[in-house]
Design a protein around this motif. Structure first.
Motif, short mmCIF file in Angstrom:
data_model
loop_
_atom_site.label_atom_id
_atom_site.label_comp_id
_atom_site.label_asym_id
_atom_site.label_seq_id
_atom_site.Cartn_x
_atom_site.Cartn_y
_atom_site.Cartn_z
N ALA A 19 0.80 -1.23 0.00
CA ALA A 19 0.00 0.00 0.00
C ALA A 19 0.82 1.27 0.00
O ALA A 19 0.34 2.31 -0.42
CB ALA A 19 -0.93 0.00 1.20
N ALA A 20 2.08 1.18 0.46
CA ALA A 20 2.90 2.39 0.52
C ALA A 20 2.98 3.04 -0.86
O ALA A 20 3.12 4.26 -0.97
CB ALA A 20 4.29 2.05 1.01
N SER A 21 2.82 2.24 -1.91
CA SER A 21 2.96 2.79 -3.25
C SER A 21 1.66 3.41 -3.77
O SER A 21 1.63 4.00 -4.82
CB SER A 21 3.43 1.70 -4.21
OG SER A 21 2.47 0.66 -4.20
N THR A 22 0.57 3.23 -3.07
CA THR A 22 -0.69 3.83 -3.52
C THR A 22 -1.12 4.88 -2.50
O THR A 22 -0.54 5.00 -1.44
CB THR A 22 -1.79 2.77 -3.65
OG1 THR A 22 -1.96 2.17 -2.38
CG2 THR A 22 -1.46 1.71 -4.68
N HIS A 23 -2.16 5.62 -2.86
CA HIS A 23 -2.63 6.68 -1.96
C HIS A 23 -3.79 6.13 -1.15
O HIS A 23 -4.84 5.85 -1.70
CB HIS A 23 -3.04 7.90 -2.77
CG HIS A 23 -1.91 8.42 -3.59
ND1 HIS A 23 -1.10 9.43 -3.17
CD2 HIS A 23 -1.41 8.01 -4.78
CE1 HIS A 23 -0.17 9.65 -4.08
NE2 HIS A 23 -0.33 8.80 -5.06
N MET A 24 -3.58 5.96 0.14
CA MET A 24 -4.56 5.30 0.98
C MET A 24 -5.16 6.26 2.01
O MET A 24 -4.43 6.96 2.69
CB MET A 24 -3.90 4.17 1.79
CG MET A 24 -3.70 2.92 1.01
SD MET A 24 -5.23 1.98 0.97
CE MET A 24 -4.74 0.61 -0.05
N ARG A 25 -6.48 6.25 2.12
CA ARG A 25 -7.13 6.92 3.24
C ARG A 25 -7.36 5.83 4.29
O ARG A 25 -7.91 4.77 3.98
CB ARG A 25 -8.47 7.50 2.78
CG ARG A 25 -9.26 8.17 3.88
CD ARG A 25 -10.35 9.04 3.27
NE ARG A 25 -11.43 8.28 2.64
CZ ARG A 25 -12.48 7.80 3.29
NH1 ARG A 25 -12.60 7.98 4.59
NH2 ARG A 25 -13.43 7.13 2.64
N LYS A 68 -9.44 1.09 4.87
CA LYS A 68 -8.36 1.60 4.01
C LYS A 68 -8.93 1.76 2.61
O LYS A 68 -9.45 0.79 2.05
CB LYS A 68 -7.20 0.61 3.95
CG LYS A 68 -6.46 0.43 5.26
CD LYS A 68 -5.22 -0.39 4.99
CE LYS A 68 -4.74 -1.07 6.23
NZ LYS A 68 -3.83 -2.17 5.94
N ALA A 108 -8.03 3.23 -1.22
CA ALA A 108 -7.06 3.82 -2.16
C ALA A 108 -7.76 4.90 -2.98
O ALA A 108 -8.83 4.67 -3.53
CB ALA A 108 -6.52 2.73 -3.09
N SER A 109 -7.15 6.08 -3.04
CA SER A 109 -7.79 7.15 -3.80
C SER A 109 -7.52 7.00 -5.30
O SER A 109 -8.29 7.47 -6.11
CB SER A 109 -7.33 8.52 -3.30
OG SER A 109 -5.93 8.55 -3.29
N ARG A 110 -6.41 6.36 -5.64
CA ARG A 110 -6.15 6.09 -7.07
C ARG A 110 -6.01 4.59 -7.24
O ARG A 110 -5.16 3.98 -6.60
CB ARG A 110 -4.86 6.76 -7.50
CG ARG A 110 -5.01 8.24 -7.59
CD ARG A 110 -3.82 8.82 -8.32
NE ARG A 110 -3.40 10.03 -7.64
CZ ARG A 110 -2.17 10.47 -7.58
NH1 ARG A 110 -1.20 9.80 -8.16
NH2 ARG A 110 -1.88 11.59 -6.96
N GLU A 116 -3.37 3.42 -12.41
CA GLU A 116 -2.43 4.34 -13.05
C GLU A 116 -1.16 3.59 -13.43
O GLU A 116 -0.83 2.56 -12.83
CB GLU A 116 -2.09 5.54 -12.14
CG GLU A 116 -1.47 5.17 -10.82
CD GLU A 116 -1.22 6.38 -9.93
OE1 GLU A 116 -1.46 7.52 -10.36
OE2 GLU A 116 -0.78 6.18 -8.80
#
Ligand SMILES: Cc1cc2nc3c(=O)[nH]c(=O)nc-3n(C[C@H](O)[C@H](O)[C@H](O)COP(=O)(O)OP(=O)(O)OC[C@H]3O[C@@H](n4cnc5c(N)ncnc54)[C@H](O)[C@@H]3O)c2cc1C
Length: 383
Positions: free
Chosen positions: A165-171, A264, A266-268, A271
């Motif tokens: 997950a560090a590579s994606t944008h997570m709320r 959790k 992911a906003s994106r 991509e």
């Protein structure tokens, strides 16, 4: 030429479902799974499959292999220490069952076995360590304990449960809750009824599972550890006090486990020749049993898009954008539904308790509202 048309990162239930949905497509498929074969079999968490998931699993030709699963004929929802309850019924909804209960270990094992039939490169004990997009391909680094290896693909389909997950944008929202799971035996039969009881600590679910009940008891993390460590008799007594007497007395319990709970999102999700789906895209609270069901719909929709385009278009921006757009509403609905339930019900404020009771009573009294909730739970936002 890349090594694969689609390389699936994570061969858990959702990643495996994508591979199976692409079986017969003629595409070069790879699945990289960090666990050794069969290591997931011991995972005890109960999974309630929705009727919609059953339909997808039938299309993947694995439904028969999952037997025995226990059908849920009705769901009884109530709140501890407050009025209002609602009963959802499969017959009223015109469905053979509202859901089906089995455990994660069996689900994962059956899907994994189907990957071993030779239609894809299924690599177990292979931990992905990096994913990098290049001009026409994506390069995936992985480790099978024999030095770093690499593979290229048109698309990396990431279903690693959120591990990278560090590579994606997570709320992230930490619910400060944990779910205790176990199989319990009650003195009265369950009659294929699933119980969802909201307590001030969090929801407590008892799902029919063969002759036993599968428990998912949400509570504070410290209390979850305490519940797992205490003697059986004390645990059963605590469970009886939290749940009430609808199933008589609780007389037996097997091994207990607990899972920390976080939302959790992911906003994106699409991509640079990579798509995240399943828990990697949204990890939900287990209330209402939505996580795998939603992830399976992710996999099904993604397979439809991949299967419907040319080989060269796999991983291109148009496919990525189309996937993100098509999954937006269902993902958002799933996140909103579970998050709202948890936040609305996990407290002891008297006015809220009263409002919840009223809400449950109204839901029970208004058939179209009940019908809407059942369709939502069984088929997602498009239901
Ligand atoms: C207590 C509890 C009860 C639940 N009950 C329900 C329910 O009733 N109904 C429902 O629909 N959902 C339920 N869920 C949610 C459900 O378990 C998840 O939604 C589902 O497991 C998601 O599947 P997945 O394949 O996306 O992720 P996972 O199950 O997490 O699988 C991810 C896979 O990726 C692999 N992996 C991770 N990192 C790497 C890496 N770097 N390289 C290669 N492989 C990697 C892992 O080994 C794993 O096999 C519940 C969850 C909990 C905690």
């Amino acid at each position: 030429m890349p090594d694969y048309d689609a390389l699936i990162v994570g061969g858990g239930p959702v990643g495996a479902a994508l591979a199976l949905a692409l079986r017969g497509s003629g595409l070069a498929l790879g699945v990289l799974e960090a666990r050794r074969a069969d290591a997931a079999r011991a995972d005890p968490r109960p999974i309630a499959l929705s009727h919609g998931s059953r339909l997808i699993l039938e299309r993947l030709v694995v439904w028969q292999e999952l037997a025995p699963v226990t059908p849920i004929a009705r769901i009884h929802v109530s709140q501890r220490g407050g009025f209002g309850r609602v009963e959802l019924d499969a017959t009223e909804a015109g469905l053979p069952a509202l859901g089906y209960v089995l455990d994660y270990g069996r689900l994962a094992a059956v899907l994994a076995r189907a990957l071993e039939t030779g239609f894809c490169d299924y690599m177990t004990g292979a931990t992905v360590t990096g994913i990098a997009a290049e001009q026409d391909t994506v390069r995936v680094r992985f480790d099978r304990g024999r030095g770093g290896e690499r593979a290229t693909a048109r698309l990396a389909a990431i279903a690693d449960g959120g591990a990278l997950a560090a590579s994606t944008h997570m709320r992230v929202r930490d619910y400060r809750q944990a779910a205790v799971t176990a199989r319990v035996v009650s003195s009265l039969p369950h009659h294929n009824t699933a119980y969802e009881r909201f307590t001030s600590q969090g929801p407590l679910a008892l799902l029919p599972d063969g002759g036993t009940l599968a428990l998912v008891w949400t509570t504070a993390p410290e209390q979850a550890q305490e519940l797992c460590a205490m003697p059986d008799a004390d645990f059963l007594d605590r469970l009886g006090r939290a749940f009430g007497g609808r199933l008589g007395r609780f007389t037996g319990v097997d091994a207990r486990a607990w899972f920390p709970l976080k939302l959790k999102v992911a906003s994106r999700i699409a991509e640079s020749r990579a798509i995240v789906f399943g828990n990697a895209a949204q990890t939900l609270h287990p209330v209402a049993g939505q996580g795998f069901n939603l992830g399976l719909r992710d996999a099904w929709e993604l397979a439809g898009l991949i299967g419907g385009c040319s080989r060269e278009q796999i991983g291109e921006a148009a496919l990525l954008e189309s996937y993100a757009a098509r999954r937006w509403l269902d993902r958002r609905g799933g996140v909103w539904f579970t998050d709202t339930l948890v936040r609305l019900f996990s407290n002891d404020l008297a006015p809220l308790r009263w409002a919840r009771g009223l809400g449950l009573a109204l839901l029970g009294a208004v058939p179209p509202a009940k019908h809407f909730v059942v369709r939502r739970m069984c088929f997602g936002t498009r239901g």
